[in-house]
Design a protein around this motif. Structure first.
Motif, PDB file in Angstrom:
ATOM      1  N   HIS A   9       0.775  -1.215   0.060  1.00  0.00           N
ATOM      2  CA  HIS A   9       0.058   0.061   0.020  1.00  0.00           C
ATOM      3  C   HIS A   9       0.809   1.289   0.072  1.00  0.00           C
ATOM      4  CE1 HIS A   9      -2.873  -3.214   1.495  1.00  0.00           C
ATOM      5  NE2 HIS A   9      -3.803  -2.323   1.327  1.00  0.00           N
ATOM      6  N   VAL A  10       2.165   1.052  -0.029  1.00  0.00           N
ATOM      7  CA  VAL A  10       2.986   2.307   0.372  1.00  0.00           C
ATOM      8  C   VAL A  10       3.531   2.946  -1.052  1.00  0.00           C
ATOM      9  CG1 VAL A  10       5.152   3.072   1.207  1.00  0.00           C
ATOM     10  CG2 VAL A  10       3.970   1.073   2.251  1.00  0.00           C
ATOM     11  N   GLN A  11       3.434   4.218  -1.263  1.00  0.00           N
ATOM     12  CA  GLN A  11       4.104   4.792  -2.382  1.00  0.00           C
ATOM     13  C   GLN A  11       5.710   5.050  -1.957  1.00  0.00           C
ATOM     14  OE1 GLN A  11       2.328   8.446  -4.128  1.00  0.00           O
ATOM     15  NE2 GLN A  11       0.343   7.829  -3.587  1.00  0.00           N
ATOM     16  N   ARG A  12       6.551   5.209  -2.864  1.00  0.00           N
ATOM     17  CA  ARG A  12       7.883   5.341  -2.326  1.00  0.00           C
ATOM     18  C   ARG A  12       8.561   6.627  -3.103  1.00  0.00           C
ATOM     19  NH1 ARG A  12       6.373   0.184  -1.921  1.00  0.00           N
ATOM     20  NH2 ARG A  12       7.453  -1.040  -0.543  1.00  0.00           N
ATOM     21  N   TRP A  13       9.096   7.374  -2.240  1.00  0.00           N
ATOM     22  CA  TRP A  13       9.539   8.828  -2.874  1.00  0.00           C
ATOM     23  C   TRP A  13      11.178   8.719  -2.493  1.00  0.00           C
ATOM     24  CZ3 TRP A  13       6.866  12.293  -6.105  1.00  0.00           C
ATOM     25  CH2 TRP A  13       5.388  11.834  -6.351  1.00  0.00           C
ATOM     26  N   ALA A  14      11.821   9.614  -3.187  1.00  0.00           N
ATOM     27  CA  ALA A  14      13.097   9.971  -2.756  1.00  0.00           C
ATOM     28  C   ALA A  14      12.950  11.562  -2.669  1.00  0.00           C
ATOM     29  CB  ALA A  14      14.136   9.609  -3.712  1.00  0.00           C
ATOM     30  N   ALA A  15      13.160  12.056  -1.573  1.00  0.00           N
ATOM     31  CA  ALA A  15      13.196  13.367  -1.031  1.00  0.00           C
ATOM     32  C   ALA A  15      14.464  13.985  -1.198  1.00  0.00           C
ATOM     33  CB  ALA A  15      12.419  13.845   0.117  1.00  0.00           C
ATOM     34  N   PHE A  16      14.552  15.251  -1.707  1.00  0.00           N
ATOM     35  CA  PHE A  16      15.844  16.246  -1.818  1.00  0.00           C
ATOM     36  C   PHE A  16      16.698  15.763  -3.050  1.00  0.00           C
ATOM     37  CE2 PHE A  16      14.379  16.514   2.835  1.00  0.00           C
ATOM     38  CZ  PHE A  16      14.077  17.834   2.654  1.00  0.00           C
ATOM     39  N   SER A  17      15.954  15.306  -3.918  1.00  0.00           N
ATOM     40  CA  SER A  17      16.654  15.229  -5.187  1.00  0.00           C
ATOM     41  C   SER A  17      15.667  14.922  -6.450  1.00  0.00           C
ATOM     42  CB  SER A  17      17.513  13.575  -5.086  1.00  0.00           C
ATOM     43  OG  SER A  17      18.104  13.370  -6.450  1.00  0.00           O
ATOM     44  N   SER A  18      15.901  15.383  -7.561  1.00  0.00           N
ATOM     45  CA  SER A  18      15.074  15.079  -8.559  1.00  0.00           C
ATOM     46  C   SER A  18      15.488  13.844  -9.458  1.00  0.00           C
ATOM     47  CB  SER A  18      15.147  16.198  -9.746  1.00  0.00           C
ATOM     48  OG  SER A  18      16.530  16.469 -10.102  1.00  0.00           O
ATOM     49  N   ASP A  19      16.562  13.019  -8.929  1.00  0.00           N
ATOM     50  CA  ASP A  19      17.145  11.853  -9.399  1.00  0.00           C
ATOM     51  C   ASP A  19      16.708  10.604  -8.785  1.00  0.00           C
ATOM     52  OD1 ASP A  19      18.516   9.543 -10.721  1.00  0.00           O
ATOM     53  OD2 ASP A  19      20.635  10.990 -10.534  1.00  0.00           O
ATOM     54  N   PRO A  20      16.019   9.556  -9.375  1.00  0.00           N
ATOM     55  CA  PRO A  20      15.680   8.553  -8.171  1.00  0.00           C
ATOM     56  C   PRO A  20      17.067   7.864  -7.714  1.00  0.00           C
ATOM     57  CG  PRO A  20      14.714   8.406 -10.198  1.00  0.00           C
ATOM     58  CD  PRO A  20      15.776   9.549 -10.506  1.00  0.00           C
ATOM     59  N   GLY A  22      19.294   9.659  -6.097  1.00  0.00           N
ATOM     60  CA  GLY A  22      19.897  10.284  -4.926  1.00  0.00           C
ATOM     61  C   GLY A  22      18.516  10.576  -4.038  1.00  0.00           C
ATOM     62  N   GLY A  23      18.854  11.338  -3.287  1.00  0.00           N
ATOM     63  CA  GLY A  23      17.647  11.833  -2.193  1.00  0.00           C
ATOM     64  C   GLY A  23      17.621  10.611  -1.061  1.00  0.00           C
ATOM     65  N   ASN A  24      16.818  10.856  -0.250  1.00  0.00           N
ATOM     66  CA  ASN A  24      16.371  10.106   0.946  1.00  0.00           C
ATOM     67  C   ASN A  24      15.079   9.104   0.666  1.00  0.00           C
ATOM     68  OD1 ASN A  24      16.611   8.573   3.053  1.00  0.00           O
ATOM     69  ND2 ASN A  24      16.617  10.321   4.598  1.00  0.00           N
ATOM     70  N   PRO A  25      15.218   7.746   0.534  1.00  0.00           N
ATOM     71  CA  PRO A  25      13.797   7.273   0.154  1.00  0.00           C
ATOM     72  C   PRO A  25      12.878   7.339   1.357  1.00  0.00           C
ATOM     73  CG  PRO A  25      15.741   5.960  -0.645  1.00  0.00           C
ATOM     74  CD  PRO A  25      16.407   7.090   0.149  1.00  0.00           C
ATOM     75  N   ALA A  26      11.697   7.725   1.166  1.00  0.00           N
ATOM     76  CA  ALA A  26      10.569   7.275   2.370  1.00  0.00           C
ATOM     77  C   ALA A  26       9.544   6.746   1.734  1.00  0.00           C
ATOM     78  CB  ALA A  26      10.346   8.957   2.804  1.00  0.00           C
ATOM     79  N   GLY A  27       8.864   6.059   2.615  1.00  0.00           N
ATOM     80  CA  GLY A  27       7.498   5.407   2.358  1.00  0.00           C
ATOM     81  C   GLY A  27       6.362   6.321   2.535  1.00  0.00           C
ATOM     82  N   GLU A  51      12.396   6.199   7.350  1.00  0.00           N
ATOM     83  CA  GLU A  51      11.260   6.553   7.793  1.00  0.00           C
ATOM     84  C   GLU A  51       9.984   6.160   6.789  1.00  0.00           C
ATOM     85  OE1 GLU A  51      13.435   8.564  10.652  1.00  0.00           O
ATOM     86  OE2 GLU A  51      13.356   8.712   8.540  1.00  0.00           O
ATOM     87  N   THR A  52       8.619   5.783   7.119  1.00  0.00           N
ATOM     88  CA  THR A  52       7.836   5.673   6.410  1.00  0.00           C
ATOM     89  C   THR A  52       6.567   6.578   7.195  1.00  0.00           C
ATOM     90  OG1 THR A  52       8.115   3.615   5.521  1.00  0.00           O
ATOM     91  CG2 THR A  52       5.818   4.464   5.700  1.00  0.00           C
ATOM     92  N   ALA A  53       5.909   7.452   6.153  1.00  0.00           N
ATOM     93  CA  ALA A  53       4.903   8.507   6.897  1.00  0.00           C
ATOM     94  C   ALA A  53       3.372   7.830   6.655  1.00  0.00           C
ATOM     95  CB  ALA A  53       5.082   9.813   6.118  1.00  0.00           C
ATOM     96  N   PHE A  54       2.576   8.085   7.547  1.00  0.00           N
ATOM     97  CA  PHE A  54       1.279   7.595   7.665  1.00  0.00           C
ATOM     98  C   PHE A  54       0.226   8.939   7.607  1.00  0.00           C
ATOM     99  CE2 PHE A  54       3.836   4.416   8.833  1.00  0.00           C
ATOM    100  CZ  PHE A  54       3.209   3.152   8.151  1.00  0.00           C
ATOM    101  N   VAL A  55      -0.716   9.104   6.793  1.00  0.00           N
ATOM    102  CA  VAL A  55      -1.553  10.178   6.768  1.00  0.00           C
ATOM    103  C   VAL A  55      -2.704   9.628   7.308  1.00  0.00           C
ATOM    104  CG1 VAL A  55      -2.623  11.923   5.475  1.00  0.00           C
ATOM    105  CG2 VAL A  55      -0.483  11.219   4.790  1.00  0.00           C
ATOM    106  N   THR A  56      -3.526  10.399   7.985  1.00  0.00           N
ATOM    107  CA  THR A  56      -4.807  10.077   8.669  1.00  0.00           C
ATOM    108  C   THR A  56      -5.654  11.561   8.436  1.00  0.00           C
ATOM    109  OG1 THR A  56      -4.387  10.184  10.687  1.00  0.00           O
ATOM    110  CG2 THR A  56      -4.317   8.267   9.779  1.00  0.00           C
ATOM    111  N   ARG A  57      -7.066  11.437   8.400  1.00  0.00           N
ATOM    112  CA  ARG A  57      -8.046  12.345   8.597  1.00  0.00           C
ATOM    113  C   ARG A  57      -7.722  13.659   7.397  1.00  0.00           C
ATOM    114  NH1 ARG A  57      -6.828  11.805  13.810  1.00  0.00           N
ATOM    115  NH2 ARG A  57      -6.145  13.945  14.126  1.00  0.00           N
ATOM    116  N   GLY A  58      -8.095  13.209   6.187  1.00  0.00           N
ATOM    117  CA  GLY A  58      -8.285  14.261   5.348  1.00  0.00           C
ATOM    118  C   GLY A  58      -6.818  14.004   4.170  1.00  0.00           C
TER     119      GLY A  58
END
Length: 290
Positions: A9-20, A22-27, A51-58
């Motif tokens: 169910h997790v999307q995977r993103w790399a933050a602080f880079s436009s190159d896959p 580089g950056g720091n992967p986060a779920g 880290e993996t982030a979890f969004v609730t309520r909105g």
């Protein structure tokens, strides 16, 4: 069929880079309503990122955001915040977002520019505390550093912008690059001191160009390639110690020592939260084996 939450169910993103690469992967889990703490922890452990982030309520404002490493909940995580905003903006577009986090409200701005999508978050108000001599001694032992390796102009401290980070500034690029550490010893120290996030080790190439390494042994990870919360803590430290005169912008290079180069921009206002900006790129979902 088992309908319980899973890493699929997790999307995977790399933050602080436009190159896959580089950056720091986060779920990112955008639909975490109803998940228990144990389920969130299990998903974070399955994903295996720092880290993996979890969004609730909105899905745009007044949403709640929690962060789990593979070991435990983390009060705040900057790169996972950026990743979450990127995931939401992919569907909802740019603009303003806000999250209630365990450390307080975090405001985010997503701007689409000619150079690409830029995501900025504003930290909670930072502060700086004294780092005890004993804690400093133990950090130096773990990092195989000596007092002479520290920059005379920047005293070691505990810097807070959502998490308490021990922060050391080193005197030279040579010392910075050769720093090594035992992840198990670092984890033992961090657990004993209840430091939930990273140990920040920094070196200023110039007043506005900084190089940073963040020690964070968790799972298969030993060093974080891009640390938004740490960048905010460094910005707060520089303001509180009067090392810079605000408003001031600094740029941070991080991640080259672990093969994932990252760039973070830090805006230091005269008061209030520190603004950390960068890009993000979506990573492919893992292949499903047969």
């Amino acid at each position: 069929m088992d309908s319980s939450p899973s890493a699929s169910h997790v999307q995977r993103w790399a933050a602080f880079s436009s190159d896959p690469a580089g950056g720091n992967p986060a779920g990112v889990v955008l639909d975490a309503d109803g998940m228990t703490d144990d389920e969130m922890l299990r998903v974070a452990a399955d994903v295996g990122y720092s880290e993996t982030a979890f969004v609730t309520r909105g899905d745009r404002s007044d949403a709640s955001l929690r962060y789990f490493s593979p070991r435990a909940e983390v009060p705040f995580c900057g790169h996972a915040t950026v990743a979450t905003a990127a995931a939401l903006a992919e569907t909802n577009g740019g603009g303003d977002y806000a999250f209630a986090t365990p450390v307080g409200r975090i405001d985010i701005r997503v701007d689409d520019t000619a150079a690409g999508r830029v995501i900025s978050f504003t930290s909670v108000d930072p502060f700086v505390e004294e780092l005890s001599e004993d804690a400093l001694r133990r950090i130096l032992e773990v990092l195989h550093l000596a007092s002479a390796d520290l920059a005379a102009a920047h005293a070691p401290a505990l810097a807070f912008a959502g998490n308490r980070h021990p922060l050391l500034v080193l005197r030279s690029r040579t010392v910075f690059d050769r720093m090594i550490f035992d992840p198990a010893a670092a984890r033992e120290l961090m657990d004993a001191e209840a430091w939930a996030a990273t140990i920040i080790v920094a070196w200023p190439e110039t007043e506005t160009e900084w190089h940073v390494r963040n020690v964070f042994p968790v799972g298969e990870i030993s060093e974080d390639p891009a640390t938004g919360a740490g960048a905010a803590a460094l910005g707060g430290y520089l303001r509180e110690t009067r090392a810079v005169t605000p408003p001031r912008r600094i740029r941070i290079s991080q991640g080259s020592h672990v093969g994932r180069p990252s760039r973070l921009t830090v805006d230091i206002p005269a008061a209030g939260g520190i603004v950390v900006s960068g890009s993000a790129v979506r990573l492919p979902d893992p292949a499903v084996g047969g």
